[in-house]
Scaffold this motif. Structure first.
Motif, short mmCIF file in Angstrom:
data_model
loop_
_atom_site.label_atom_id
_atom_site.label_comp_id
_atom_site.label_asym_id
_atom_site.label_seq_id
_atom_site.Cartn_x
_atom_site.Cartn_y
_atom_site.Cartn_z
N VAL A 40 0.85 -1.19 0.00
CA VAL A 40 0.00 0.00 0.00
C VAL A 40 0.89 1.25 0.00
O VAL A 40 1.89 1.30 0.72
N ARG A 42 0.49 5.40 0.62
CA ARG A 42 -0.48 6.33 1.20
C ARG A 42 0.06 7.77 1.22
O ARG A 42 1.25 7.99 1.42
N SER A 44 -0.62 11.11 3.47
CA SER A 44 -1.21 11.51 4.75
C SER A 44 -1.93 12.85 4.60
O SER A 44 -1.30 13.89 4.39
N TYR A 60 4.91 3.82 2.70
CA TYR A 60 4.89 2.57 1.94
C TYR A 60 4.77 1.43 2.93
O TYR A 60 5.56 1.33 3.87
N GLU A 61 3.77 0.59 2.73
CA GLU A 61 3.52 -0.54 3.62
C GLU A 61 3.63 -1.84 2.82
O GLU A 61 3.08 -1.94 1.72
N ARG A 71 5.50 -0.63 7.93
CA ARG A 71 5.07 0.63 7.33
C ARG A 71 6.18 1.66 7.50
O ARG A 71 6.64 1.91 8.62
N GLU A 73 7.41 5.65 6.58
CA GLU A 73 6.87 6.95 6.19
C GLU A 73 7.96 8.00 6.20
O GLU A 73 8.84 7.99 7.06
N CYS A 163 -8.68 0.35 8.18
CA CYS A 163 -8.64 0.81 6.80
C CYS A 163 -9.99 0.49 6.15
O CYS A 163 -10.41 -0.67 6.14
N ASP A 173 -7.23 5.21 5.54
CA ASP A 173 -6.62 4.72 6.78
C ASP A 173 -6.91 5.71 7.91
O ASP A 173 -6.55 6.89 7.82
N GLY A 225 -4.99 5.85 0.64
CA GLY A 225 -4.05 4.84 0.17
C GLY A 225 -4.47 4.17 -1.12
O GLY A 225 -5.66 4.11 -1.46
N GLN A 227 -3.79 0.44 -2.80
CA GLN A 227 -3.28 -0.89 -2.48
C GLN A 227 -3.12 -1.73 -3.75
O GLN A 227 -3.87 -1.59 -4.71
#
Length: 228
Positions: A40, A42, A44, A60-61, A71, A73, A163, A173, A225, A227
């Motif tokens: 995923v 995302r 923020s 980035y997860e 995760r 960031e 999520c 999220d 996000g 995915q």
């Protein structure tokens, strides 16, 4: 008697064989299941519109195993020239965060994935602020003097959230947590004898909480996000 013993042994052997096969079928799989997407990315939204230290943050997860993810960031801070921060001359810095997130098993069609995570956060803040200082003692005059601030912050947080899944690829999220933040704050020197009066509505009042102080951290997650 011997025939009866043989029959009993055969029955027990059959039961053992059936139970073994059932164990392999039901419990031979790992105790976790892989659900949801493997990765995923995302943006923020919460950090983008932060009233104090705004700026874009991307994360980035990726899955490590089962429903356990890492995760990562990264974000930067910008000065948006908010009208209630007229004395803020400049704002800069960055944030790095890494977290171990575990999603709860959710049987059926997945529209929400609930999770909890432990996150470590580091951020560097550079700011330049205009403050009013009294010169020549308390009966002296007021002078506007700019001063710099450099702060390093280290946070450890526990966050719970979920999520919400939209369509095949999009998600929102949402999360809220609590933790502790250790800050190291240092101010640029001002002329000797200057006594700080005010800097308007800013939090960074000259000399406050220098150099080390511990605060409560209340992290919030609001991120859009994609995915895959």
């Amino acid at each position: 008697m011997r025939n009866l013993v043989c029959i009993n042994l055969r029955i027990w052997g059959l039961i053992f064989t059936i139970s073994s096969a059932f164990s392999v079928t039901s419990f031979g799989q790992p105790l976790y299941e892989e659900q949801g997407a493997d990765r995923v990315i995302r943006l923020s939204l919460g950090h983008l519109f932060d009233p104090l230290t705004p700026g874009p943050h991307l994360s980035y997860e990726h899955r490590t195993r089962g429903n356990i993810y890492l995760r990562h960031e990264v974000g930067v801070f910008f000065d948006y020239n908010y009208p209630d921060q007229e004395s803020l001359q400049d704002l800069g810095g960055f944030r790095l965060r890494t977290a171990r997130r575990k999603y709860h098993n959710n049987p059926g069609i997945i529209r929400q994935r609930h999770y909890h995570e432990f996150a470590f956060d580091y951020r560097l803040l550079n700011a330049r602020v205009e403050g009013d200082f009294i010169r020549g003692g308390f009966n002296g005059f007021t002078q506007r003097i700019p001063y710099g601030i450099v702060q390093h912050s280290f946070s450890l947080n526990y966050i719970r959230g979920f999520c919400a899944i939209f369509g095949e690829h999009w998600q929102l999220d949402l999360g809220l947590g609590v933790g502790l933040r250790l800050n190291n704050r240092n101010y640029e020197e001002v002329p000797e004898g200057a006594i700080f009066d005010t800097n308007g509505s800013l939090f960074w009042q000259y000399g406050a909480r220098e150099p080390w102080h511990l605060t409560l951290s209340v992290p919030m997650i609001l991120a859009l996000g994609y995915q895959f």
